[in-house]
Design a protein around this motif. Structure first.
Motif, PDB file in Angstrom:
ATOM      1  N   ARG A   1      15.077  71.467  72.984  1.00 60.89           N
ATOM      2  CA  ARG A   1      14.908  72.385  74.117  1.00 60.89           C
ATOM      3  C   ARG A   1      16.022  72.835  75.021  1.00 60.89           C
ATOM      4  O   ARG A   1      15.900  74.211  74.939  1.00 60.89           O
ATOM      5  N   ALA A   2      17.224  72.312  74.514  1.00 57.28           N
ATOM      6  CA  ALA A   2      19.261  72.861  75.220  1.00 57.28           C
ATOM      7  C   ALA A   2      19.679  72.604  73.827  1.00 57.28           C
ATOM      8  O   ALA A   2      19.479  71.655  72.719  1.00 57.28           O
ATOM      9  N   THR A   3      20.537  73.537  74.201  1.00 59.75           N
ATOM     10  CA  THR A   3      21.811  73.211  72.952  1.00 59.75           C
ATOM     11  C   THR A   3      21.694  71.422  73.369  1.00 59.75           C
ATOM     12  O   THR A   3      23.320  70.607  74.574  1.00 59.75           O
ATOM     13  N   PRO A   4      21.764  70.341  72.325  1.00 55.83           N
ATOM     14  CA  PRO A   4      22.208  69.119  72.334  1.00 55.83           C
ATOM     15  C   PRO A   4      23.331  68.171  72.294  1.00 55.83           C
ATOM     16  O   PRO A   4      24.461  68.817  71.807  1.00 55.83           O
ATOM     17  N   SER A   5      23.640  67.093  72.791  1.00 59.33           N
ATOM     18  CA  SER A   5      25.109  66.218  73.144  1.00 59.33           C
ATOM     19  C   SER A   5      24.590  65.804  71.301  1.00 59.33           C
ATOM     20  O   SER A   5      23.080  65.252  71.078  1.00 59.33           O
ATOM     21  N   VAL A   6      25.934  65.661  71.475  1.00 60.28           N
ATOM     22  CA  VAL A   6      25.724  64.329  69.654  1.00 60.28           C
ATOM     23  C   VAL A   6      26.672  62.974  69.686  1.00 60.28           C
ATOM     24  O   VAL A   6      27.426  63.076  70.322  1.00 60.28           O
ATOM     25  N   THR A   7      25.759  62.347  69.386  1.00 61.38           N
ATOM     26  CA  THR A   7      26.650  61.138  69.247  1.00 61.38           C
ATOM     27  C   THR A   7      26.689  60.019  67.920  1.00 61.38           C
ATOM     28  O   THR A   7      25.291  60.249  67.542  1.00 61.38           O
TER      29      THR A   7
ATOM     30  N   SER B   1      21.070  64.765  71.228  1.00 70.03           N
ATOM     31  CA  SER B   1      19.661  64.598  72.562  1.00 70.03           C
ATOM     32  C   SER B   1      20.068  65.618  73.557  1.00 70.03           C
ATOM     33  O   SER B   1      20.572  66.105  74.132  1.00 70.03           O
TER      34      SER B   1
ATOM     35  N   GLU C   1      17.821  66.475  76.088  1.00 67.69           N
ATOM     36  CA  GLU C   1      16.432  64.996  77.759  1.00 67.69           C
ATOM     37  C   GLU C   1      17.255  66.142  79.211  1.00 67.69           C
ATOM     38  O   GLU C   1      18.158  66.810  78.775  1.00 67.69           O
TER      39      GLU C   1
END
Lengths: 344, 51
Positions: free
Chosen positions: A277-283, A341, A343
């Motif tokens: 949906r958008a540039t995600p965060s990564v963990t 993510s 979200e």
């Protein structure tokens, strides 16, 4: 062209019309008593993703100390508690069509306003139209009461309109599964202003209305156009998983290819399963990654050193390795090792 | 709680590190983690400088 017209006593009429071509067309009505819905979309009626609680990419039991994503697409809150996958007994008949799982919301301590809800992308969703929320729920323990509601969130950036909250009604739960249905006129968004950050959404869910504790179970959550709660829409697992992955996915795992940038650092390339949906965060989910390189296997505690992210893929530099030779390739052997993510 | 990150050229990168869970957050306004970071900064907080 032949037609049959059914006319009401005072107004309104229904026309069943045959096509202007030769041949026989048969309309098969259900053998059992049911509703033939025509005001609803015939496919992908349910705007809730993972309403059957089949997808749990983050794990099947999530501890809560505030609000967090749990089963895919569902954000759940409690001062302390959990949201966990539970299995239906085979052959049970309280919730129809043999669903595999349901979601159990355990609330150990609580303040008002915690909720189970899903954020549907785009506040335009069903705006100015009639919609129906339906779900099965029960309360195995405690005495918490909940209120169904929708929230129109206009996002951030610029000067977005204020959030609009519409209550659908209070849910009276018992220890037995019951189906609850609420029909709502979703407020028009005429005259409203969207934020410029492309993160507006329609929230659908239920909110705690007291400070009690206990457990609440949910199954087959559906939100659809029209004033009729149609039977729960079963979608194939692969289709539902793909829809979840627009918002959260774990593509970095077994088989990813990287190269040694130094004797302790490997750069990895990651292509997502689908555009997010958008540039995600990564963990990084796993700090003991295993690789194969130069005929050897190396396992090491590791941490992300740097990353470049986009909506379709990422490059990730991970430190902590030993024994590498610059420019040689490495293949990751540990599955499901980094989550992305996007979200709402 | 948050830390700036530099790229290999020691230039501030397009990501922020959330130190509580080692999550790398892109500076994309559509990303809700980045929105939370912006709210945190708006409350008067300052991220750690990059190393």
């Amino acid at each position: 062209m032949a037609s049959i017209k059914l006319k009401g006593d005072t107004s309104g009429e229904v026309t069943i019309q045959a096509p202007a071509v030769a041949g026989t067309t048969t309309l098969n009505l259900p053998a059992t008593s049911s509703t033939l819905a025509t005001q609803n979309a015939l496919g992908v009626r349910n705007l809730i993703i993972n309403g059957n609680f089949d997808i749990w990419q983050r794990g099947t039991s999530i501890s809560l100390s505030g609000s967090a994503y749990t089963a895919d697409r569902f954000k759940v809150g409690a001062a302390s508690g959990s949201f966990a996958r539970q299995s239906f007994t085979l052959g049970q008949t309280e919730v129809p069509n043999e669903p595999s799982y349901y979601g159990r919301w355990t609330i150990n301590s609580n303040s008002q306003n915690y909720e189970v809800h899903q954020r549907i992308e785009d506040v335009r969703t069903l705006a100015g139209q009639t919609a129906t929320l339906s779900f099965y729920a029960r309360r195995p323990s405690g005495s918490t009461t909940i209120n169904a509601r929708i929230v129109q969130y206009f996002g951030t950036g610029g000067s977005p309109s204020a959030t609009v909250v519409t209550s659908l009604g209070t849910v009276a739960l018992t220890t037995d599964w019951q189906k609850f249905t609420f029909t709502v006129n979703v407020p028009s968004i005429s005259g409203k202003t969207l934020g410029t950050d492309n993160n507006h959404s329609l929230w659908v869910g239920v909110q705690i209305t007291d400070t009690n504790t206990g457990t609440i179970d949910f199954s087959q959550i559906q939100f659809e156009k029209g004033d009729i709660a149609t039977p729960f829409e079963h979608r194939p697992y692969d289709m539902e998983l793909a829809r979840c992955q627009r918002y959260y996915q774990i593509p970095f795992g077994n088989g990813c290819i990287g190269h040694w940038d130094s004797s302790t650092q490997i750069w990895w390339g990651v292509r997502y399963y689908c555009e997010m949906r958008a540039t995600p965060s990564v963990t990084l989910l796993n700090t003991a990654l295993t690789i194969r390189h130069n005929g050897n296997k190396t396992s090491s505690g590791s941490a992300i050193y740097f990353t470049e992210l986009s909506q379709t893929g990422a490059s990730i530099a991970i430190n902590g390795w030993t024994g590498g030779t610059t420019v040689q390739f490495a293949v990751l052997r540990t599955d499901k090792s980094a989550a992305f993510s996007a979200e709402l | 709680m948050y830390k700036k990150i530099n790229d290999e050229n020691s230039i501030e990168a397009n990501v922020i590190l959330r130190t509580t869970d080692n999550t790398f957050i892109p500076k994309d306004e559509a990303n809700t983690d980045y929105q939370e970071y912006l709210e945190w900064v708006a409350e008067g907080n300052t991220p750690e400088e990059a190393e």
